[in-house]
Design a protein around this motif. Sequence first.
Motif, short mmCIF file in Angstrom:
data_model
loop_
_atom_site.label_atom_id
_atom_site.label_comp_id
_atom_site.label_asym_id
_atom_site.label_seq_id
_atom_site.Cartn_x
_atom_site.Cartn_y
_atom_site.Cartn_z
N LEU A 1 0.83 -1.21 0.00
CA LEU A 1 0.00 0.00 0.00
C LEU A 1 0.86 1.26 0.00
CD1 LEU A 1 -2.98 -0.83 2.36
CD2 LEU A 1 -3.03 -0.36 -0.07
N VAL A 2 2.06 1.19 0.53
CA VAL A 2 2.92 2.38 0.53
C VAL A 2 3.77 2.45 -0.73
CG1 VAL A 2 4.83 3.53 1.69
CG2 VAL A 2 3.00 2.53 3.04
N PHE A 3 4.42 1.32 -1.05
CA PHE A 3 5.40 1.36 -2.14
C PHE A 3 4.74 1.66 -3.49
CE2 PHE A 3 7.79 -0.76 -5.55
CZ PHE A 3 8.97 -0.06 -5.46
N VAL A 4 3.69 0.93 -3.79
CA VAL A 4 3.14 1.05 -5.14
C VAL A 4 2.54 2.43 -5.43
CG1 VAL A 4 1.59 -0.02 -6.80
CG2 VAL A 4 2.83 -1.44 -5.19
N PRO A 5 1.68 2.95 -4.53
CA PRO A 5 1.17 4.30 -4.85
C PRO A 5 2.28 5.36 -4.83
CG PRO A 5 -0.18 3.27 -3.17
CD PRO A 5 1.03 2.42 -3.34
N SER A 6 3.32 5.20 -4.00
CA SER A 6 4.31 6.26 -3.98
C SER A 6 5.13 6.29 -5.28
CB SER A 6 5.22 6.20 -2.75
OG SER A 6 5.71 4.92 -2.54
N LEU B 1 4.34 4.41 -21.52
CA LEU B 1 5.03 4.50 -20.22
C LEU B 1 4.17 3.90 -19.12
CD1 LEU B 1 6.47 8.12 -20.42
CD2 LEU B 1 7.84 6.07 -20.05
N SER B 2 2.87 4.19 -19.16
CA SER B 2 1.97 3.67 -18.12
C SER B 2 1.90 2.16 -18.17
CB SER B 2 0.55 4.21 -18.31
OG SER B 2 0.57 5.56 -18.61
N VAL B 3 1.78 1.61 -19.38
CA VAL B 3 1.68 0.16 -19.50
C VAL B 3 2.97 -0.49 -19.00
CG1 VAL B 3 1.38 -1.76 -21.10
CG2 VAL B 3 0.04 0.33 -21.39
N THR B 4 4.12 0.12 -19.33
CA THR B 4 5.40 -0.42 -18.86
C THR B 4 5.44 -0.44 -17.34
OG1 THR B 4 6.37 0.69 -20.76
CG2 THR B 4 7.89 -0.21 -19.13
N LEU B 5 5.05 0.69 -16.74
CA LEU B 5 5.05 0.78 -15.29
C LEU B 5 4.14 -0.30 -14.69
CD1 LEU B 5 5.95 2.41 -12.78
CD2 LEU B 5 3.89 3.78 -13.06
N LEU B 6 2.96 -0.46 -15.30
CA LEU B 6 1.98 -1.44 -14.83
C LEU B 6 2.59 -2.84 -14.85
CD1 LEU B 6 -1.02 -1.89 -14.07
CD2 LEU B 6 -1.45 -2.32 -16.47
N MET C 1 3.34 -5.02 -11.55
CA MET C 1 2.60 -6.27 -11.45
C MET C 1 3.57 -7.43 -11.24
SD MET C 1 -0.39 -7.17 -14.11
CE MET C 1 -1.74 -6.05 -13.94
N GLY C 2 4.65 -7.43 -12.03
CA GLY C 2 5.64 -8.49 -11.91
C GLY C 2 6.28 -8.50 -10.53
N ALA C 3 6.68 -7.32 -10.09
CA ALA C 3 7.34 -7.21 -8.78
C ALA C 3 6.40 -7.69 -7.68
CB ALA C 3 7.75 -5.76 -8.54
N LEU C 4 5.13 -7.32 -7.81
CA LEU C 4 4.13 -7.68 -6.81
C LEU C 4 3.96 -9.19 -6.73
CD1 LEU C 4 2.22 -6.08 -4.99
CD2 LEU C 4 0.46 -6.37 -6.71
N LEU C 5 3.88 -9.82 -7.92
CA LEU C 5 3.70 -11.27 -7.97
C LEU C 5 4.87 -11.98 -7.30
CD1 LEU C 5 2.18 -12.07 -11.46
CD2 LEU C 5 1.20 -12.39 -9.19
N ILE C 6 6.09 -11.53 -7.66
CA ILE C 6 7.28 -12.16 -7.08
C ILE C 6 7.27 -11.98 -5.56
CG2 ILE C 6 9.80 -12.05 -6.95
CD1 ILE C 6 9.68 -11.16 -9.94
#
Lengths: 267, 304, 342
Positions: free
Chosen positions: B233-238, B276-281, B285-290
């Motif tokens: 909740l902190v990392f992703v929105p920031s 850029l947005s899709v790349t960030l997404l 998403m990948g980082a979150l899954l891992i």
Amino acid sequence: MAERSFEISRLPGFATIAIAAFALLYLPIFTLVIYSFNASNSVAVWGGFSLHWYADAWANQAVKDATVRSLVIGASAAVLATTLATLAALGTTRRKAFKGQTFIYVMINQPLMVPEVVTAVALLIFFGIIKVATGYQGLGYLIAAHTAFCIPFAYLPIRARLESMDLALETAAADLYASPWQTFRRVTLPLLAPGIMAGAMLAFVISLDDVVITEFVKSGGQDTLPTYMLGQLRRAFTPEVNAISTMLLGVTVVLLTAFFLLTRKKD
Amino acid sequence: MSPAEQNAVRQSARNGWLLSVPALVVLALAASGPLLIVVYYSFLTANDTGGVIRQFSLEGWRGIFLTYDIFDEEYRLADAHLTIFWRSVWLSLTTTLVTFAVGFPTAWFIATRPAQQRAMWLFLITIPFWTNLLIRTFAINEVIRNEGILNTALIWLGVIDRPLQIVYTETAVLIGMAYVYLPLMVLPLYATIERFDMRLLEASYDLYASRWRTLRRVILPIVKPGIIAGSILVFVPSLGAYVTPRVLGGGKKMMIGNFIELQFLQGKNWPLGAALSVTLLIIVMGALLIYVRVANRDRSSDHG
Amino acid sequence: MKHLLSATAMVLATATLAAAEGQLQLYNWGNYTSPELLAKFQAETGIKVTVTDYDSNDVALAKVEAGGSGFDLVVPSASYVPIWVEKGLVQELDLSRLPNHKNIAPEWLDVDWDPGRTHSIPWQWGSTGIAVNTKVYGGDINTSAVFLEVPPELVGKINVVPEMVDILSLATMYVGGEPCSTDAEVMKKTRDVLLAAKPNWISMDYGATERLSNGDWAASVNWNGSTMRVRLNTNGDVQYGYPREGYPIFMDSVMLLQDAKNVDEAYKFMDFIMLPENAAMISAFARYANGIAGSEEFMPEDMKTAPEVVVPEEHKAAGVFLPTCTGKGLEYMTAIWTELQK
């Protein structure tokens, strides 16, 4: 027993850090409140004491409407998002891993993953099509958008709570022939309550704070407090916005105090 | 597995889906679904006056990695994008660590108050957030500016003799983001700590474990779900923060959120903004899954 | 809970009552519309004006283009006016329904971006110049060198507003080019002068009114109306400079949307604000001039003589209307801007 566990739960330095955190949290709020009593039109240069910004804010219909609109959207979005998130959290925790579980998890957290402006542009285009097709331009769009991006904020605390709860009590209830619904109402829900409360509070403040998505989704006459303030950013804030914020804080504090006094009496 | 067990598993999976469907529908309509438009736009041609021209183009995607140097008339690696991306990741990670360092003791403190007081402390955490983000960020600015409360107090105490230049630095952005995202760390942590059985501490101390060891070996593993939820909740929105870097960073140091906004608004390059947005997404998403996989594996091995 | 639901239902219901009798939806810059003006308009015509705010031309454009926005009137800046027309988002005005159209000051009638004022009518105009605290820096302030070759007194104390087109145009004119230039040599010089100057700036931010007043900044690229407020706040310490190399003039103008539902009301409003005394109310609130002949005599005393509002004769020639920038010119600007803000 209570005494004892209280002692034992003390970890050195934790209380100090916590109190310091609270103090720091309120320091900016304190300056904000002070400047709401500023006589001059600045939020940074003190020009003597005055209440006239309160009078101004009170007389400003646009501000009052925006405040009410923010609260209505925030409360609706928080209730809806928390309900949906609770259901989803019950669906995705404490059961054998099933196909698609990860998919659901990622989808629910998706609103967190892109900067707001992206969702905002996407919604602008999508809702624009619907607005033209249906002619409906009401607050429904804002409530839907807010509910959607509040879902992960409600979901994660509730899920975390569920994961740390053990199944024993529920199994016991079931063993005592409680129906699944009774078990849920009487056992799961009360145990889950702190998680739900944390989730709902987060959802509410997140909705109350949102600027970018609201700015792109709002139709005519749907300014919320944040978009009203954003409109002022380029020119200059006046202590009027401080006065509004202070009044909101005041109302919150009064309501909460009343709430706690009432519940204490019951105890 | 007996047929009855198989049935139970199937039933459980079906219930899991049924309970999640309402949330998924709302998200599909008002968040994820419309994002497909952004994916589509990333393959179109930019329109100089805003929006897109419906004509296939890969310019947006190429623009992420390569910038056409209009001065030298050649493509080169988009190092400005890397700088901005790296700054965002670095600041977000630090923000997460800072909120955890402050948020964990705070959540612990709240969870160990007498039961009827806890709700009050929780509200105390969220009340500052009833004031709007913009005005709150300006109030933070008021505290840390050169003639602000912080500098005045430090000078008065004799800690420093000249005001610290905090405003318009990355430190200011960090302070601002930690402030803004603190409740997002505290609330999920609270939700798990509150559940923590204090008798475990007793047991641990009885076995002569030190406080530090108890914290590491007993407390942290049990409240891990809260730590995971809070960090996400902190990392992703920031990563996509917009207002704080703009106001406290003085606009001289963009983060990804500001950069993407620039493409959609003043720069009028929607396809690049979309790409850029899709790349960030995808990255997030990948980082979150891992992250979730690893965290869950640890947890099952702890118990297993 | 029940209350909440009924409140929600009520809001939803009232919000759908679009285009009801005597309404007008005005989509305007935030904090830019005088409430007294709206009250007077309602008292005279019975029409209730609802104002919705935006904070950027691009957001306003994107929103209306997406469709179904529900607005009747919008107030874009000059360089965006041709875009709105070209995209077919606004209607050509029926001048016979605007008897006060004749009040538009001659210099604001035949403007490049809308010859003859057939699509837009003046709201307010101003300039982007340089506000300097003369206690800190006593040198020449009528030059862009103040922020492009920062004098030692102002190093680390000067701010630049984050407006891409304004800043790039100021810099291009400073190096001797035209705004929105496509000349690679000129744009190279523009880039170099900006990149060399950036380390001397404290920030690129809005909020100049506050921070110039409280001394956080000693100078800033800033708008004239805001600088006037600062001058009054600081007892004249902060003065407004008009860069002689060229400075941008902006004008925001009212336009009637193609999908406006309250067209009659919109015409009444546009005609209403072209009366000098009403135009003066707009100026008195937001502190910018308005482009309606004869409105000066109704303006507040402090604005009649303000050097920020009444452009001194010797600085008039340097004022430039920024063109609508597209194509290569825009590419140059975005590339330099990214480089500048990374």
